[in-house]
Write an enzyme that holds these catalytic residues in place. Structure first.
Site, PDB file in Angstrom:
ATOM      1  N   LYS A  14      21.450  19.536  -3.702  1.00 33.66           N
ATOM      2  CA  LYS A  14      21.087  18.453  -4.635  1.00 33.66           C
ATOM      3  C   LYS A  14      20.144  17.451  -3.959  1.00 33.66           C
ATOM      4  CE  LYS A  14      25.402  17.238  -5.330  1.00 33.66           C
ATOM      5  NZ  LYS A  14      26.184  18.205  -4.505  1.00 33.66           N
ATOM      6  N   ARG A  89      30.294  12.639 -10.991  1.00 37.44           N
ATOM      7  CA  ARG A  89      31.184  13.619 -10.357  1.00 37.44           C
ATOM      8  C   ARG A  89      32.542  13.698 -11.042  1.00 37.44           C
ATOM      9  NH1 ARG A  89      28.312  13.529  -5.048  1.00 37.44           N
ATOM     10  NH2 ARG A  89      29.115  15.193  -3.765  1.00 37.44           N
ATOM     11  N   ARG A 128      24.605  21.834   9.107  1.00 35.66           N
ATOM     12  CA  ARG A 128      24.113  20.458   9.062  1.00 35.66           C
ATOM     13  C   ARG A 128      24.978  19.551   9.941  1.00 35.66           C
ATOM     14  NH1 ARG A 128      23.739  17.403   3.414  1.00 35.66           N
ATOM     15  NH2 ARG A 128      25.985  17.329   3.640  1.00 35.66           N
ATOM     16  N   ARG A 134      27.243  13.457  10.391  1.00 33.74           N
ATOM     17  CA  ARG A 134      28.047  13.064   9.233  1.00 33.74           C
ATOM     18  C   ARG A 134      29.504  13.412   9.471  1.00 33.74           C
ATOM     19  NH1 ARG A 134      25.363  14.272   3.405  1.00 33.74           N
ATOM     20  NH2 ARG A 134      27.570  14.484   2.893  1.00 33.74           N
ATOM     21  N   ARG A 145      36.336  19.000   0.363  1.00 34.00           N
ATOM     22  CA  ARG A 145      35.306  18.544  -0.581  1.00 34.00           C
ATOM     23  C   ARG A 145      35.086  19.596  -1.664  1.00 34.00           C
ATOM     24  NH1 ARG A 145      30.507  17.353   3.386  1.00 34.00           N
ATOM     25  NH2 ARG A 145      29.316  17.067   1.476  1.00 34.00           N
TER      26      ARG A 145
END
Ligand code: B4P
Length: 194
Positions: A14, A89, A128, A134, A145
């Site tokens: 996204k 969401r 990532r 992160r 998640r």
């Protein structure tokens, strides 16, 4: 005005695709993930509260996110349109967004849903995580998640499908090919500026 929701599970691309879309079509990018990470990095009270949820792979409470979106839309009154990335969401967020846009005499025109197999999502996010720093890109948080996505976010697709606004797009091809597939849908509403 043209308003697009880019929908999909964590790691479906996204954020990656939003960057291309906003440049090509001169739209404004609103990413709730980016807005929340900005609050966290500035150690604001909102950020401190949000971090507790994000670090556990859970969604931040609706009222926090809806308030952020509302003020962000108000900040850019002359936008050609918005790309909503990572929002809504939940069904509550989707209903709130409809009300906010109705108040501004506009609406969501199109919802593009990026479809990527779960193993590929996990692979992308773990990769990532090796460089992003992160705190929510570790394998156990990623799994949470994705669970949270199936439980709370996937029903949002039905909400938009009922209005005939949802279009599925394969998100497992290269970044360029995925962008081409998304553009085919967007071009039915507005033309590229670059
Ligand atoms: P987000 O920041 O929205 O993050 P995301 O879902 O992980 O990522 P996205 O789908 O944008 O993937 P990306 O392009 O980065 O959310 C983070 C957290 O914030 C949530 O878990 C939640 O706690 C909170 N939050 C955010 N919005 C909220 C809301 N509305 N309500 C409540 N809570 C909220 O791509 C991922 C990786 O894949 C990148 O490394 C990219 O380079 C790679 N990639 C992308 N496309 C690729 C392709 N085609 N091929 C190969 N790799 C690709």
């Amino acid at each position: 005005m043209f308003n697009l929701v880019l929908f999909g599970p964590p790691g479906s691309g996204k954020g990656t695709q939003s960057e291309n879309i906003v440049t090509t079509y001169n739209l404004q990018h609103i990413s709730t993930g980016d807005l929340l990470r900005d609050e966290v990095s500035r150690h604001t009270p909102l950020g401190t509260e949000a971090r507790k949820y994000m670090d556990q792979g859970m969604l931040v409470p609706d009222e926090v996110v809806i308030g952020m979106i509302s003020s962000k839309i108000d900040d850019i009154p002359d936008a050609r349109g918005f790309v909503f990335d990572g929002f809504p969401r939940t069904r509550t967020q989707a209903e709130a967004l409809d009300k906010l846009l109705e108040f501004k005499h506009t609406k969501i025109h199109l919802v593009l849903s990026l479809e990527v197999p779960e193993q590929e999502l996990i692979k992308r996010l773990v990769t990532r995580g090796e460089t992003s720093g992160r705190s929510d890109d570790t394998e156990d948080v990623i799994t949470k998640r994705i669970k949270e996505y199936h439980l709370k976010t996937q029903p949002v697709a039905n909400y938009y499908n009922a209005y005939g606004k949802l279009e599925p797009v394969t998100g497992s091809h290269s970044i360029a090919d995925t962008f081409k597939a998304l553009s085919k849908h967007i071009n039915k509403y507005i033309l590229p500026v670059s």
